[in-house]
Structures are given as C-alpha cells and as structure tokens.
Design a protein around this motif. Structure first.
Motif, mmCIF file in Angstrom:
data_model
loop_
_atom_site.group_PDB
_atom_site.id
_atom_site.type_symbol
_atom_site.label_atom_id
_atom_site.label_comp_id
_atom_site.label_asym_id
_atom_site.label_seq_id
_atom_site.Cartn_x
_atom_site.Cartn_y
_atom_site.Cartn_z
ATOM 1 N N GLY A 121 -16.847 1.857 -3.812
ATOM 2 C CA GLY A 121 -17.387 3.094 -4.355
ATOM 3 C C GLY A 121 -16.568 4.289 -3.918
ATOM 4 O O GLY A 121 -15.405 4.435 -4.305
ATOM 5 N N ASP A 122 -17.172 5.161 -3.111
ATOM 6 C CA ASP A 122 -16.455 6.345 -2.635
ATOM 7 C C ASP A 122 -15.425 6.018 -1.554
ATOM 8 O O ASP A 122 -14.642 6.883 -1.168
ATOM 9 C CB ASP A 122 -17.444 7.380 -2.091
ATOM 10 C CG ASP A 122 -18.138 8.138 -3.210
ATOM 11 O OD1 ASP A 122 -17.687 8.014 -4.354
ATOM 12 O OD2 ASP A 122 -19.123 8.850 -2.932
ATOM 13 N N VAL A 123 -15.431 4.805 -1.050
ATOM 14 C CA VAL A 123 -14.420 4.369 -0.080
ATOM 15 C C VAL A 123 -13.492 3.382 -0.779
ATOM 16 O O VAL A 123 -13.917 2.308 -1.210
ATOM 17 C CB VAL A 123 -15.055 3.713 1.162
ATOM 18 C CG1 VAL A 123 -13.972 3.130 2.066
ATOM 19 C CG2 VAL A 123 -15.890 4.729 1.928
ATOM 20 N N VAL A 124 -12.239 3.768 -0.900
ATOM 21 C CA VAL A 124 -11.240 2.919 -1.542
ATOM 22 C C VAL A 124 -10.076 2.742 -0.573
ATOM 23 O O VAL A 124 -9.543 3.714 -0.040
ATOM 24 C CB VAL A 124 -10.730 3.543 -2.862
ATOM 25 C CG1 VAL A 124 -9.649 2.670 -3.484
ATOM 26 C CG2 VAL A 124 -11.883 3.733 -3.835
ATOM 27 N N VAL A 125 -9.692 1.512 -0.353
ATOM 28 C CA VAL A 125 -8.559 1.208 0.525
ATOM 29 C C VAL A 125 -7.447 0.623 -0.326
ATOM 30 O O VAL A 125 -7.672 -0.331 -1.080
ATOM 31 C CB VAL A 125 -8.948 0.212 1.637
ATOM 32 C CG1 VAL A 125 -7.753 -0.060 2.543
ATOM 33 C CG2 VAL A 125 -10.123 0.738 2.453
ATOM 34 N N ALA A 126 -6.269 1.195 -0.229
ATOM 35 C CA ALA A 126 -5.113 0.708 -0.978
ATOM 36 C C ALA A 126 -4.119 0.075 -0.016
ATOM 37 O O ALA A 126 -3.760 0.668 1.002
ATOM 38 C CB ALA A 126 -4.448 1.854 -1.731
ATOM 39 N N VAL A 127 -3.688 -1.137 -0.322
ATOM 40 C CA VAL A 127 -2.736 -1.864 0.523
ATOM 41 C C VAL A 127 -1.462 -2.105 -0.278
ATOM 42 O O VAL A 127 -1.507 -2.727 -1.351
ATOM 43 C CB VAL A 127 -3.325 -3.210 0.986
ATOM 44 C CG1 VAL A 127 -2.321 -3.935 1.876
ATOM 45 C CG2 VAL A 127 -4.641 -3.003 1.720
ATOM 46 N N GLY A 128 -0.356 -1.605 0.210
ATOM 47 C CA GLY A 128 0.896 -1.765 -0.512
ATOM 48 C C GLY A 128 1.984 -2.383 0.342
ATOM 49 O O GLY A 128 1.948 -2.304 1.570
ATOM 50 N N THR A 129 2.937 -3.009 -0.306
ATOM 51 C CA THR A 129 4.119 -3.550 0.380
ATOM 52 C C THR A 129 5.389 -2.999 -0.259
ATOM 53 O O THR A 129 6.439 -3.632 -0.205
ATOM 54 C CB THR A 129 4.129 -5.094 0.302
ATOM 55 O OG1 THR A 129 4.130 -5.494 -1.073
ATOM 56 C CG2 THR A 129 2.922 -5.682 1.010
ATOM 57 N N GLY A 130 5.283 -1.830 -0.880
ATOM 58 C CA GLY A 130 6.437 -1.243 -1.543
ATOM 59 C C GLY A 130 6.898 -2.045 -2.742
ATOM 60 O O GLY A 130 8.057 -1.955 -3.154
ATOM 61 N N GLY A 131 5.982 -2.851 -3.297
ATOM 62 C CA GLY A 131 6.332 -3.653 -4.462
ATOM 63 C C GLY A 131 7.074 -4.932 -4.126
ATOM 64 O O GLY A 131 7.437 -5.689 -5.016
ATOM 65 N N THR A 132 7.269 -5.218 -2.843
ATOM 66 C CA THR A 132 8.077 -6.378 -2.465
ATOM 67 C C THR A 132 7.290 -7.675 -2.426
ATOM 68 O O THR A 132 7.840 -8.738 -2.699
ATOM 69 C CB THR A 132 8.721 -6.159 -1.088
ATOM 70 O OG1 THR A 132 7.683 -5.948 -0.109
ATOM 71 C CG2 THR A 132 9.639 -4.954 -1.107
ATOM 72 N N SER A 133 5.993 -7.607 -2.073
ATOM 73 C CA SER A 133 5.237 -8.842 -1.934
ATOM 74 C C SER A 133 3.764 -8.618 -2.229
ATOM 75 O O SER A 133 2.966 -8.383 -1.318
ATOM 76 C CB SER A 133 5.401 -9.416 -0.518
ATOM 77 O OG SER A 133 4.659 -10.611 -0.381
ATOM 78 N N PRO A 134 3.371 -8.699 -3.490
ATOM 79 C CA PRO A 134 1.953 -8.556 -3.834
ATOM 80 C C PRO A 134 1.062 -9.580 -3.145
ATOM 81 O O PRO A 134 -0.101 -9.304 -2.858
ATOM 82 C CB PRO A 134 1.947 -8.746 -5.363
ATOM 83 C CG PRO A 134 3.334 -8.386 -5.798
ATOM 84 C CD PRO A 134 4.229 -8.837 -4.677
ATOM 85 N N VAL A 135 1.586 -10.777 -2.865
ATOM 86 C CA VAL A 135 0.781 -11.801 -2.204
ATOM 87 C C VAL A 135 0.398 -11.358 -0.792
ATOM 88 O O VAL A 135 -0.744 -11.518 -0.358
ATOM 89 C CB VAL A 135 1.529 -13.151 -2.165
ATOM 90 C CG1 VAL A 135 0.754 -14.163 -1.327
ATOM 91 C CG2 VAL A 135 1.721 -13.680 -3.583
ATOM 92 N N VAL A 136 1.356 -10.778 -0.066
ATOM 93 C CA VAL A 136 1.044 -10.271 1.273
ATOM 94 C C VAL A 136 -0.006 -9.168 1.187
ATOM 95 O O VAL A 136 -0.951 -9.122 1.983
ATOM 96 C CB VAL A 136 2.320 -9.746 1.966
ATOM 97 C CG1 VAL A 136 1.963 -9.017 3.255
ATOM 98 C CG2 VAL A 136 3.271 -10.901 2.271
#
Length: 478
Positions: A121-136
């Motif tokens: 909802g109002d809390v959203v967490v975004a996890v990125g790897t700079g596009g290198t590894s979506p699986v990670v």
C-alpha cells in the motif's frame, strides 16, 4: 550505484507502452496495478487483456498505428517490452525530449530500470541490481516480503492521517521525529499492525502532551543521549541489530579512523558525521576533546553515536568515555561489536580455544615497540594459551624477542591477519621465530597477531606447511 531509485507518479499523465506478447502484458499488469493510465501500442495487432478486471481495463487505451509517430506530449514515461527493433528508435525519441524510457533487457537504450517491488500500500520497497540480475533482485524481494509486517502500509497511512495535527502541536523537527518513532516502535504502532486501528486512534487522541510523549526536556528540547557502538572489524553485515538501530536513529556520528565506509553508510542519511579517530603515527583529536564533543551533543538534545572499530570495551577506550558521560550526567548506552580477534578467527578458521590444547586467551595491545618492552612476557609462555596482539605490526620484533627470551618455543605457530572481514583481507602464517618476516608480507594494517598452537589448525597454516614440504622435496630432487 548507477541507477538512483525514484518513485514516479504514474497518475500524473499517460504511460506509453510499446510491445506485444507476455513481456508487454507483464508490464501492463504492473502499470495498471500502480494506477497508471496506459497508452498501449502493439506491434503484432493483438491487444490481449485477459485476466484484467473492469477497473484495470478502464485505464488501458489500446492504440493502433505506428508508435514512432505517437504524440508524446504529457506522457510520463515510455516503456518498450517485446517491441523488437522499434525499442531503440522509441528510446531515441523519448531521450530527445527528456522522457524517462525503459527498453526491456537493453540498458544502453534505457534511462531507468524496473526494480523488484514489495507493495504494502503506502509502503513500497524497490529492489534493484542495476538491470544486471533480476533473479537476485527477486530473491532479495522475497526476503523483504517475509520480514515486513502485512499491515506496514496501514501503519504508514495511519501516521499520514495524523501528520498535520501533530506538526501543529510539535513544530520542532527533531522532537516531532522522535514522537513518531515512539508511536511506530511502541504500543500504538503494535495496535495498528495487529489490525486494531480504532484502538490505536483512541490511544493517539489520549496523548495530551505530545512534546512530553516525545521525550522533551523542560527547555522544550528533546532529551539527548550517547550510544557507544561497536562497528566490528569492517564487514557491515556483522553489525548487530541494535547497532543498526542506533545508527539509523543518530543525529550525529563520531567515528573512528578504522570504521569502514560501508559501515558508516548504514547511518541515517542526514546524520552529521564527524571523524574523531587517528591511526598509529598520525595526529588526531585527543580523548578529552572527544568526550567533550559527545557531552555537548547530548546536552543539545541530540542522539549521538560514538562509532568504534571492533568493540567499545576491547582497547577502544569505551570505559574512559563511560566515566566521562557518567560524570557529566549524560544518558548513555553501550552496544557491543565483534572484535577483530573474533573476526580474524572466523575468517581464517583459527579456533582461539581448543579442548585440551588451548585453554586460555590473553588479549594485549602493543602498538609501539616501547609498549611491548613493558609486557611481562613470562606470563605468556604457557603452551595452552593463545595470545592475541592488537596493533602489533610495528612491535613484531619486540614481541618475538620478548616471547623467545621468556621461553616460548620459536616453532610456535603465528598468524598475522590484516583488514579482517573486509574484501581486501589478507593473512600470512608461520612460526614465532619468523614473525617480523611475516609482518613484512602484509600490505599495511589494521592487523592483529594470533600466537599459539591453534593457528596450526587454520587452513592457511596447513596449506603453508604443505607448500613448504613440496618446495623442500623439489629442492632435494634437484
């Protein structure tokens, strides 16, 4: 960090989606879930919207024609998924007018990438790897999903409804922040997370003196404090949970020279960071001045962290600082950290004790040769004692001489371990009679020495002996 995480308001205008197939439909579902109005160009003529409900379908504008001729005025962002050769061309159009653009699996034509998202909802967490590894990124997201309370978004919404009211009652920012910390960490936050929002609302309404609840002094300032926090030997993953919380709550951090940048990065972003440490042979601020800085910060209502390499009470002068804080009447706490000896022992597999072999441990510091000469080495000759020497690089010759003169065997196993737990950690092992030569092989400190039979149980010592045996056999064969 190449890509800075940001949050786009997708309801501020349409999002242009170009592409077809499963890839495009996956992006479509994500966009409509975020409330976006999507203008969708397909390159195979198939606008498959199966699985979407009526409200989601109402936010999709299915368009035929050439997307390269599309009107981009008012568009928030451009996405290409399954778009084939059109992707790079659309990217060029978007970049030319400064629009954010993502071409799936093509970093060279993208100005932003899609993170793995935890949506509460109002809390959203975004996890990125700079596009290198979506699986990670997905694996990290799974762990965060498991750790976050299901109603954390409801807690954020609850606070949002009260922000203006509390802002008017507590104008001072630092005091207001502490008020909300007490709400989130206390019984009111627990009620919201348990689904008992009505009770939480009533409890918040019952707070008559918001400033007192936040911990204000009679002067109207928040109560200050000092936390002596052990930063460990360098690896930020070895920080305790209490240490992380102290760093996140800190207004100011006084840190030692030996604290790694990675550990310091765990502090709150807007905390003031003041270096107060020094390295051997270099000038630095004195202990009395450090004490005064901590006391002044606490008296000003700040939460100060004194961040020390290793543990505050292992050659860290934590005891002296506690005495000064007590005398000044300042509230304080001590958060232990993993000492360098324990970090080295774990990383290089040196058991500091071993049944029937090493029954005692002695920790000492000898960062100057003259200090080493004052040690009563006769108390350190027991073969069943492991000796750990902090800051002993410059005193290696004196340490060897002292132990040998007192009767310790020259063949006693010794390890020199530098920058332990960090990526650039290194260690060399050998025997006591070769200690100065071992130190010469180390490319600088900080380092500790471990002396005792347990060093022979490390993988490094076994490998070193094997190499020596092979070398001697080869010499004999020649």
């Amino acid at each position: 960090m190449r890509f800075l995480p940001i949050f786009l308001d997708l309801q501020a205008g349409p999002v242009l989606l170009v592409g077809a197939g499963d890839l495009a439909r996956a992006k479509l579902r994500l966009l409509v879930a975020a409330g976006a109005h999507v203008r969708w160009y397909v390159n195979d003529g198939q606008h498959d919207v199966s699985g979407l409900n009526a409200a989601e379908l109402a936010r999709i504008e299915r368009v035929d024609g050439n997307p390269l001729a599309a009107d981009l005025s008012g568009v928030v962002a451009v996405l290409c998924a399954g778009a084939g050769e059109i992707g790079p061309a659309m990217s060029a159009r978007a970049k030319a007018i400064g629009l954010p653009v993502n071409v799936m699996d093509d970093l060279s034509h993208s100005t932003f990438v899609f993170p793995a998202v935890v949506d509460r909802g109002d809390v959203v967490v975004a996890v990125g790897t700079g596009g290198t590894s979506p699986v990670v990124a997905r694996r990290v997201r799974e762990r965060i999903e498991a750790a976050l309370p299901a109603r954390i978004g409801e807690l954020a919404s609850f606070i949002g409804r009260w922000r203006k009211s509390i802002h008017s009652r507590i104008p001072e920012f630092s005091l207001r922040r502490r008020f909300w910390e007490r709400v989130v960490d206390g019984s009111i936050g627990a009620l919201v997370l348990a689904g008992r929002t009505d009770e939480a609302e009533a409890a918040l309404k019952d707070i008559r003196d918001a400033s007192a609840f936040a911990g204000a002094q009679a002067t109207g300032k928040p109560e200050g404090s000092v936390a002596l926090v052990g930063a460990g030997p360098g690896d930020p993953d070895l920080l305790t949970i209490r240490a992380l919380r102290a760093l996140q709550d800190a207004d100011v951090v006084f840190y030692d020279e030996l604290v790694s940048p990675e550990v310091l990065d765990r502090a709150r972003r807007d905390a003031v960071r003041i270096p107060v440490g020094r390295r051997v042979g270099k000038p630095g601020i004195g202990q009395a001045a450090i004490n005064e800085l901590m006391i002044e910060a606490a008296r000003a209502g700040q939460r100060a962290v004194r961040l020390k390499g290793g543990d505050p009470f292992v050659f860290g002068r934590g005891g002296e600082e506690v005495d000064a804080l007590r005398q000044a009447g300042v509230a304080y706490s001590v958060v232990p950290g993993i000492s360098a000896a324990l970090g080295a022992a774990a990383q290089f597999e040196v058991p500091l004790t071993f049944r029937r072999e090493a029954l005692r441990i002695t920790f000492l510091t000898a960062h100057k040769a003259r200090d080493a000469e004052t040690v009563d080495w006769s108390t350190l000759t027991d073969e069943k004692m492991t000796v750990v020497v902090y800051m002993g690089l410059t005193a290696a010759s004196s340490i060897r001489a002292g132990l040998l003169a007192a009767g310790r065997s020259p063949q006693t196993p010794v390890g020199v371990f530098a920058r332990v737990t960090r990526p650039e950690a290194e260690g060399v092992v050998g025997t006591l009679d070769a200690l100065p030569d071992l130190v010469d092989k180390i490319a600088g400190g900080p380092a500790i020495l471990i002396i005792g039979d347990v060093v022979a149980r490390s993988a490094s010592f076994r490998d070193s002996n094997l190499n020596q045996i092979v070398s001697e056999l080869m010499d004999a064969a020649e």
